[in-house]
Write a protein that holds these residues in place. Structure first.
Motif, PDB file in Angstrom:
ATOM      1  N   LEU A   1     -97.096  47.430  33.752  1.00 47.89           N
ATOM      2  CA  LEU A   1     -95.254  47.335  33.943  1.00 47.89           C
ATOM      3  C   LEU A   1     -94.866  46.354  32.904  1.00 47.89           C
ATOM      4  O   LEU A   1     -95.535  45.543  32.482  1.00 47.89           O
ATOM      5  N   PRO A   2     -93.774  46.559  32.515  1.00 49.16           N
ATOM      6  CA  PRO A   2     -93.193  45.749  31.306  1.00 49.16           C
ATOM      7  C   PRO A   2     -92.905  44.223  31.599  1.00 49.16           C
ATOM      8  O   PRO A   2     -92.964  43.406  30.685  1.00 49.16           O
ATOM      9  N   ASP A   3     -93.158  43.970  32.803  1.00 49.66           N
ATOM     10  CA  ASP A   3     -92.678  42.561  33.290  1.00 49.66           C
ATOM     11  C   ASP A   3     -93.950  42.069  33.992  1.00 49.66           C
ATOM     12  O   ASP A   3     -95.034  41.855  33.537  1.00 49.66           O
ATOM     13  N   ILE A   4     -93.651  41.681  35.334  1.00 51.56           N
ATOM     14  CA  ILE A   4     -94.819  41.186  36.115  1.00 51.56           C
ATOM     15  C   ILE A   4     -95.344  42.274  36.746  1.00 51.56           C
ATOM     16  O   ILE A   4     -94.944  43.159  37.299  1.00 51.56           O
ATOM     17  N   ARG A   5     -96.717  42.612  36.349  1.00 49.98           N
ATOM     18  CA  ARG A   5     -97.295  43.606  37.015  1.00 49.98           C
ATOM     19  C   ARG A   5     -98.199  43.104  38.135  1.00 49.98           C
ATOM     20  O   ARG A   5     -98.900  41.924  38.532  1.00 49.98           O
ATOM     21  N   PRO A   6     -98.209  43.935  39.393  1.00 51.66           N
ATOM     22  CA  PRO A   6     -98.724  43.771  40.804  1.00 51.66           C
ATOM     23  C   PRO A   6    -100.069  43.380  40.640  1.00 51.66           C
ATOM     24  O   PRO A   6    -101.054  43.895  39.727  1.00 51.66           O
ATOM     25  N   GLY A   7    -100.653  42.494  41.754  1.00 53.72           N
ATOM     26  CA  GLY A   7    -102.130  42.200  42.007  1.00 53.72           C
ATOM     27  C   GLY A   7    -102.764  41.642  41.091  1.00 53.72           C
ATOM     28  O   GLY A   7    -104.107  41.706  40.827  1.00 53.72           O
ATOM     29  N   VAL A   8    -102.197  40.597  40.432  1.00 54.90           N
ATOM     30  CA  VAL A   8    -103.018  39.871  39.430  1.00 54.90           C
ATOM     31  C   VAL A   8    -102.712  38.349  39.465  1.00 54.90           C
ATOM     32  O   VAL A   8    -101.687  37.871  39.601  1.00 54.90           O
ATOM     33  N   LEU A   9    -103.970  37.439  39.598  1.00 58.85           N
ATOM     34  CA  LEU A   9    -103.766  35.979  39.368  1.00 58.85           C
ATOM     35  C   LEU A   9    -103.915  35.893  37.946  1.00 58.85           C
ATOM     36  O   LEU A   9    -105.081  36.104  37.523  1.00 58.85           O
ATOM     37  N   VAL A  10    -102.930  35.301  37.321  1.00 55.88           N
ATOM     38  CA  VAL A  10    -103.265  35.294  35.833  1.00 55.88           C
ATOM     39  C   VAL A  10    -103.839  33.995  35.381  1.00 55.88           C
ATOM     40  O   VAL A  10    -102.995  32.923  35.643  1.00 55.88           O
ATOM     41  N   MET A  11    -104.974  33.916  35.283  1.00 61.41           N
ATOM     42  CA  MET A  11    -105.755  32.638  34.841  1.00 61.41           C
ATOM     43  C   MET A  11    -106.717  33.002  33.717  1.00 61.41           C
ATOM     44  O   MET A  11    -106.485  34.068  33.204  1.00 61.41           O
ATOM     45  N   ARG A  12    -107.403  32.082  33.258  1.00 62.27           N
ATOM     46  CA  ARG A  12    -108.386  32.422  32.129  1.00 62.27           C
ATOM     47  C   ARG A  12    -109.793  32.535  32.778  1.00 62.27           C
ATOM     48  O   ARG A  12    -110.357  32.198  33.475  1.00 62.27           O
ATOM     49  N   ILE A  13    -110.320  33.838  32.120  1.00 65.72           N
ATOM     50  CA  ILE A  13    -111.532  34.177  32.494  1.00 65.72           C
ATOM     51  C   ILE A  13    -112.509  34.424  31.487  1.00 65.72           C
ATOM     52  O   ILE A  13    -112.013  34.984  30.340  1.00 65.72           O
TER      53      ILE A  13
ATOM     54  N   PHE B   1    -118.718  50.357  38.837  1.00 60.11           N
ATOM     55  CA  PHE B   1    -117.770  49.558  39.980  1.00 60.11           C
ATOM     56  C   PHE B   1    -116.202  50.060  39.661  1.00 60.11           C
ATOM     57  O   PHE B   1    -115.958  50.817  38.501  1.00 60.11           O
ATOM     58  N   ASP B   2    -115.522  49.772  40.667  1.00 59.24           N
ATOM     59  CA  ASP B   2    -114.153  50.006  40.527  1.00 59.24           C
ATOM     60  C   ASP B   2    -113.548  48.974  40.084  1.00 59.24           C
ATOM     61  O   ASP B   2    -113.470  47.929  40.493  1.00 59.24           O
ATOM     62  N   LEU B   3    -112.564  49.107  39.148  1.00 61.21           N
ATOM     63  CA  LEU B   3    -111.710  48.167  38.367  1.00 61.21           C
ATOM     64  C   LEU B   3    -110.678  47.472  39.310  1.00 61.21           C
ATOM     65  O   LEU B   3    -110.712  46.217  39.357  1.00 61.21           O
ATOM     66  N   HIS B   4    -110.014  48.157  40.168  1.00 58.13           N
ATOM     67  CA  HIS B   4    -109.326  47.752  41.399  1.00 58.13           C
ATOM     68  C   HIS B   4    -110.218  46.755  42.041  1.00 58.13           C
ATOM     69  O   HIS B   4    -109.543  45.570  42.468  1.00 58.13           O
ATOM     70  N   GLU B   5    -111.429  47.006  42.497  1.00 60.88           N
ATOM     71  CA  GLU B   5    -112.007  46.281  43.448  1.00 60.88           C
ATOM     72  C   GLU B   5    -112.422  44.968  42.668  1.00 60.88           C
ATOM     73  O   GLU B   5    -112.611  43.686  42.905  1.00 60.88           O
ATOM     74  N   LEU B   6    -112.711  44.972  41.416  1.00 60.86           N
ATOM     75  CA  LEU B   6    -113.204  43.812  40.527  1.00 60.86           C
ATOM     76  C   LEU B   6    -112.037  42.780  40.273  1.00 60.86           C
ATOM     77  O   LEU B   6    -112.093  41.801  40.401  1.00 60.86           O
ATOM     78  N   LEU B   7    -110.903  43.461  40.051  1.00 60.21           N
ATOM     79  CA  LEU B   7    -109.705  42.652  40.135  1.00 60.21           C
ATOM     80  C   LEU B   7    -109.372  41.886  41.389  1.00 60.21           C
ATOM     81  O   LEU B   7    -108.937  40.485  41.274  1.00 60.21           O
ATOM     82  N   ALA B   8    -109.481  42.651  42.357  1.00 63.07           N
ATOM     83  CA  ALA B   8    -109.344  42.064  43.781  1.00 63.07           C
ATOM     84  C   ALA B   8    -110.204  40.852  44.133  1.00 63.07           C
ATOM     85  O   ALA B   8    -110.032  39.817  44.646  1.00 63.07           O
ATOM     86  N   ARG B   9    -111.694  41.003  43.883  1.00 64.09           N
ATOM     87  CA  ARG B   9    -112.657  39.925  44.087  1.00 64.09           C
ATOM     88  C   ARG B   9    -112.310  38.823  43.062  1.00 64.09           C
ATOM     89  O   ARG B   9    -112.432  37.633  43.686  1.00 64.09           O
ATOM     90  N   LEU B  10    -111.887  39.025  41.855  1.00 63.12           N
ATOM     91  CA  LEU B  10    -111.305  37.816  40.981  1.00 63.12           C
ATOM     92  C   LEU B  10    -110.417  37.348  41.585  1.00 63.12           C
ATOM     93  O   LEU B  10    -110.103  35.781  41.712  1.00 63.12           O
TER      94      LEU B  10
END
Length: 240
Positions: free
Chosen positions: A15-27, A126-135
């Motif tokens: 999305l152009p602005d805030i994208r759903p489902g993400v904690l924005v931190m340093r990985i 693995f499923d990328l959506h699951e990886l993001l959810a676990r993070l």
């Protein structure tokens, strides 16, 4: 399908602005398979994470011990220093959440990883959506905030949907503004220095200037109220 079929499912829509489902931190992503490392780093950055990478265990351990990360995605089969050794050495000095990502799916391997200090375990493919959810879950638990919604006065910060509401009204923030606000909210009552903010919001390939922090703080105050973020002059910021 991603290169090497290590990851499955389509990438989340950008999305152009805030994208759903993400904690924005340093990985930190430690992975020796070049295609997978490139895809993971790109996908995570597109989701507004700050991402550092390492292609071998020695470099991964150096970065994990030297800088502060909100989570480490760690492969097991690595050159120079494997994931088991890296994790054991890291746990002597750091409590950084670690998600082990590996093709070794035997139960004994999962047990070994968890017993020596891994916080979660995901097998390839693995499923990328699951990886993001676990993070997201790892970062929330580490911050002492197991639930995705945080209430401050009439403000609601939904870290799962990445939405900020004042009462019933949704407040539009840029991805970087949201990242900064979320970090302060997850550390509510604590002083967050400018160095901490810069290191968590910008990865090793980011050329942005640190004085942009002042601009982002000013914009957040205009949208959410001047009193929300308190400046500790010469030190940093806090949400009381």
């Amino acid at each position: 399908m991603f290169p090497g079929e290590w990851a499955t499912a389509a990438r989340p829509a950008r999305l152009p602005d805030i994208r759903p489902g993400v904690l924005v931190m340093r990985i930190l992503v430690v992975e020796d398979e070049p295609d997978l490392l490139s895809v993971l780093a790109k996908a995570l950055r597109e989701e507004a994470y700050a991402v550092d990478t390492a292609e071998d265990g020695e470099d991964g351990l150096y970065k994990a011990e030297t800088w502060e990360y909100d989570a480490v995605v760690l492969d097991i089969m690595l050159p120079k220093l494997d994931g088991w050794e890296l994790l054991q050495k890291l746990r002597k000095t750091k409590k950084t959440p670690v998600l082990m990502l590996t093709a070794r799916d035997a139960v004994r391997d999962r047990i070994r990883g968890l017993d020596i200090g891994a916080d979660d375990y995901l097998t390839k493919p693995f499923d990328l959506h699951e990886l993001l959810a676990r993070l997201r879950a790892l970062i929330r638990r580490c911050a002492g905030q197991p639930l995705p919604q945080i209430q401050i006065g009439d403000l609601t910060i939904d870290t799962a949907a990445r939405i900020v509401r004042r009462g019933e009204e949704t407040v539009a923030l840029t991805a970087r503004e949201y990242s900064l606000l979320e970090m302060l909210v997850l550390r509510r009552g604590q002083l967050v220095t400018r160095t901490m903010l810069y290191e968590h919001l910008f990865d090793e390939d980011d050329n942005s200037l640190s004085n942009l922090l002042d601009v982002h703080v000013s914009n957040i105050r205009k949208k959410l109220g001047q009193q929300l973020i308190v400046t500790r002059r010469g030190h940093g910021y806090t949400i009381e």
